[in-house]
Scaffold this active site. Structure first.
Site, PDB file in Angstrom:
ATOM      1  N   SER A 143       0.815  -1.220   0.000  1.00 27.11           N
ATOM      2  CA  SER A 143       0.000   0.000   0.000  1.00 27.11           C
ATOM      3  C   SER A 143       0.847   1.268   0.000  1.00 27.11           C
ATOM      4  O   SER A 143       0.338   2.355  -0.289  1.00 27.11           O
ATOM      5  CB  SER A 143      -0.929   0.011   1.213  1.00 27.11           C
ATOM      6  OG  SER A 143      -1.897  -1.011   1.123  1.00 27.11           O
ATOM      7  N   GLY A 194      -4.400  -2.195  -0.874  1.00 23.52           N
ATOM      8  CA  GLY A 194      -3.607  -1.876  -2.058  1.00 23.52           C
ATOM      9  C   GLY A 194      -3.278  -0.402  -2.109  1.00 23.52           C
ATOM     10  O   GLY A 194      -3.819   0.405  -1.347  1.00 23.52           O
ATOM     11  N   CYS A 244      -9.417  -2.239   3.707  1.00 25.03           N
ATOM     12  CA  CYS A 244      -8.725  -1.027   3.251  1.00 25.03           C
ATOM     13  C   CYS A 244      -9.128  -0.694   1.810  1.00 25.03           C
ATOM     14  O   CYS A 244     -10.251  -0.270   1.578  1.00 25.03           O
ATOM     15  CB  CYS A 244      -7.219  -1.176   3.421  1.00 25.03           C
ATOM     16  SG  CYS A 244      -6.360   0.410   3.491  1.00 25.03           S
ATOM     17  N   GLN A 287     -12.933   0.276   0.131  1.00 24.95           N
ATOM     18  CA  GLN A 287     -13.255   1.394  -0.755  1.00 24.95           C
ATOM     19  C   GLN A 287     -13.866   0.899  -2.065  1.00 24.95           C
ATOM     20  O   GLN A 287     -14.804   1.506  -2.601  1.00 24.95           O
ATOM     21  CB  GLN A 287     -11.982   2.197  -1.031  1.00 24.95           C
ATOM     22  CG  GLN A 287     -11.402   2.854   0.209  1.00 24.95           C
ATOM     23  CD  GLN A 287      -9.946   3.259   0.033  1.00 24.95           C
ATOM     24  OE1 GLN A 287      -9.391   3.207  -1.062  1.00 24.95           O
ATOM     25  NE2 GLN A 287      -9.304   3.643   1.127  1.00 24.95           N
ATOM     26  N   ASN A 347      -3.605   2.533   7.320  1.00 25.90           N
ATOM     27  CA  ASN A 347      -2.711   3.072   6.300  1.00 25.90           C
ATOM     28  C   ASN A 347      -3.521   3.387   5.057  1.00 25.90           C
ATOM     29  O   ASN A 347      -3.730   2.533   4.213  1.00 25.90           O
ATOM     30  CB  ASN A 347      -1.603   2.063   5.966  1.00 25.90           C
ATOM     31  CG  ASN A 347      -0.848   2.445   4.706  1.00 25.90           C
ATOM     32  OD1 ASN A 347      -0.773   3.620   4.353  1.00 25.90           O
ATOM     33  ND2 ASN A 347      -0.326   1.459   4.017  1.00 25.90           N
ATOM     34  N   TYR A 380      -7.470   7.529   1.237  1.00 28.04           N
ATOM     35  CA  TYR A 380      -8.840   7.714   0.745  1.00 28.04           C
ATOM     36  C   TYR A 380      -9.848   7.086   1.703  1.00 28.04           C
ATOM     37  O   TYR A 380      -9.540   6.133   2.434  1.00 28.04           O
ATOM     38  CB  TYR A 380      -8.983   7.083  -0.637  1.00 28.04           C
ATOM     39  CG  TYR A 380      -8.164   7.794  -1.695  1.00 28.04           C
ATOM     40  CD1 TYR A 380      -8.717   8.806  -2.475  1.00 28.04           C
ATOM     41  CD2 TYR A 380      -6.830   7.462  -1.888  1.00 28.04           C
ATOM     42  CE1 TYR A 380      -7.965   9.469  -3.424  1.00 28.04           C
ATOM     43  CE2 TYR A 380      -6.056   8.129  -2.836  1.00 28.04           C
ATOM     44  CZ  TYR A 380      -6.628   9.125  -3.598  1.00 28.04           C
ATOM     45  OH  TYR A 380      -5.873   9.784  -4.529  1.00 28.04           O
ATOM     46  N   HIS A 397      -6.965  -2.155   9.374  1.00 25.42           N
ATOM     47  CA  HIS A 397      -6.345  -3.464   9.142  1.00 25.42           C
ATOM     48  C   HIS A 397      -6.581  -4.385  10.343  1.00 25.42           C
ATOM     49  O   HIS A 397      -5.861  -4.298  11.348  1.00 25.42           O
ATOM     50  CB  HIS A 397      -4.844  -3.306   8.888  1.00 25.42           C
ATOM     51  CG  HIS A 397      -4.532  -2.774   7.528  1.00 25.42           C
ATOM     52  ND1 HIS A 397      -4.366  -3.593   6.432  1.00 25.42           N
ATOM     53  CD2 HIS A 397      -4.387  -1.508   7.077  1.00 25.42           C
ATOM     54  CE1 HIS A 397      -4.117  -2.849   5.365  1.00 25.42           C
ATOM     55  NE2 HIS A 397      -4.134  -1.584   5.727  1.00 25.42           N
ATOM     56  N   GLU A 401      -5.845  -7.408  10.555  1.00 25.42           N
ATOM     57  CA  GLU A 401      -4.687  -8.301  10.694  1.00 25.42           C
ATOM     58  C   GLU A 401      -3.514  -7.587  11.365  1.00 25.42           C
ATOM     59  O   GLU A 401      -2.502  -8.215  11.703  1.00 25.42           O
ATOM     60  CB  GLU A 401      -4.266  -8.832   9.323  1.00 25.42           C
ATOM     61  CG  GLU A 401      -3.426  -7.891   8.484  1.00 25.42           C
ATOM     62  CD  GLU A 401      -4.188  -6.720   7.889  1.00 25.42           C
ATOM     63  OE1 GLU A 401      -3.528  -5.816   7.342  1.00 25.42           O
ATOM     64  OE2 GLU A 401      -5.429  -6.693   7.963  1.00 25.42           O
TER      65      GLU A 401
END
Length: 356
Positions: free
Chosen positions: A47, A213, A240, A244, A282, A285, A325, A327
């Site tokens: 990312s 990503g 993430c 979106q 992280n 957007y 996240h 994880e």
């Protein structure tokens, strides 16, 4: 060697270029990460593709680089900015020092930079382009490309022998997502970003995960019709970027934050349970909440600080998404119950098929 960090706003910060790269002029989007640890995971998180990462903690590299905590096979950042970098390693599992690792992959490192001042500029003026150079240089305006194509796998790969078969669509996935699914007794097939519904059907999965990503999610607009077919046909978890894309797929819009969320201590409230968890994040957007009004999506999670959308559910379909996240790596793991919810969605969908 003396080095310079040139910001798009015209300001220049001086520092020392470590001997990690022969590159003379490196550009990218400059962002900052607030965690005290986790630099190895950040460097190798896809990312961060094409980004110059500023670490806010003043000493980076003290525990070195080991063989276990990589999120992908190589670093994806354009360059690294720190106040102080540790040239030695002080952990029994360390295989490289930070500078040795960056040199292996030809990643520029500039240190002894006033990182507090740099972060203040980003927080006040927003994300901008930047260049690390050996002399005065003009910074080109930031232009985002199609980073997903450059980080996604090209071939299908199946890992594990678990009870549930999950297709992990790779938009730049972190290894920790794969590890979390394997720990939940799943068999995982990693699939390219442009996989079609017909290809998914041939794999006969129980569910689909849309991964994280890099870059702007609208770069996936040409694939949204395929994604809608997939997400509408299988229990789906979006993480993430995947979150979106679920928003875009069902008619919502995304927007860019001034300087994004990057750190390991973002508080998020689960509107279903009223529980607040600390999360690792992280992203630049977010899904625009107002654009959800005429869709079948509803907000499930919100950021406690800025009230931005942190997760969605579909009103009719077995679909759940999170902006953060679950994880972690780096960061707290208290939000990983989302994987259990995803397993429940797959089990319930399987039960409906069995008794239909």
């Amino acid at each position: 060697m003396k080095g310079y960090l040139h910001l798009e706003n015209g300001e220049t910060f001086t520092g020392e270029l470590a001997k990690t790269s022969a590159k003379q002029n490196v550009g990218g989007e400059i962002v900052f990460f607030t965690g005290m640890t986790g630099y190895q995971e950040v460097l190798t998180d896809p990312s961060y593709k094409d980004q110059i990462i500023v670490f806010t903690y003043p000493l980076i590299g003290n525990y070195g680089i080991n063989k276990e905590d990589f999120e992908s096979k190589k670093p994806h950042v354009s360059a690294v900015v720190v106040y102080e970098s540790k040239t030695s390693k002080h952990h029994y599992e360390a295989n490289y020092s930070l500078e040795e690792y960056l040199k292996k992959w030809d990643v520029p490192l500039i240190k002894h930079v006033d990182t507090r001042a740099v972060v203040k500029r980003i927080r006040k003026q927003g994300t901008m382009g930047a260049t690390i150079a050996t002399e005065a240089a003009v910074v080109n305006p930031l232009k985002e490309g199609k980073q997903i194509q450059s980080v996604s796998v090209e071939q299908f790969e199946t890992i594990g022998e678990g009870k549930r078969h999950v297709v992990l669509m790779d938009f730049g996935f972190k290894k920790s997502i794969l590890d979390s699914l394997l720990e939940k007794d799943c068999k995982v097939t990693i699939a390219p970003y442009n996989t079609t519904k017909e290809q998914i059907e041939a794999l006969k999965p129980d569910g689909v995960v849309l991964s994280n990503g890099p870059g702007d999610p609208v770069q996936m607009n040409p694939q949204l019709s395929h994604l809608k077919e997939i997400v509408s046909s299988y229990p789906t978890l979006g993480i993430c970027m995947g979150h979106q894309l679920i928003g875009l797929t069902f008619g919502a819009l995304t927007k860019k934050l001034a300087f994004g969320h990057r750190g390991a201590n973002q508080p998020v409230i689960d509107l279903k349970t009223k529980r607040v968890v600390m999360t690792s994040q992280n992203h630049s957007y977010v899904v625009d909440e107002q654009s959800l009004e005429n869709t079948e999506l509803q907000v499930r999670f919100k950021n406690v600080n800025d009230k931005s959308v942190e997760g969605l559910t579909h009103k009719k379909l077995p679909v759940i998404s999170v902006q953060y996240h679950p994880e972690a790596h780096p960061g707290p793991s208290e939000s990983n119950y989302i994987f259990d919810e995803f397993l429940t969605l797959m089990k319930e969908a399987g039960r409906e098929k069995a008794y239909a």
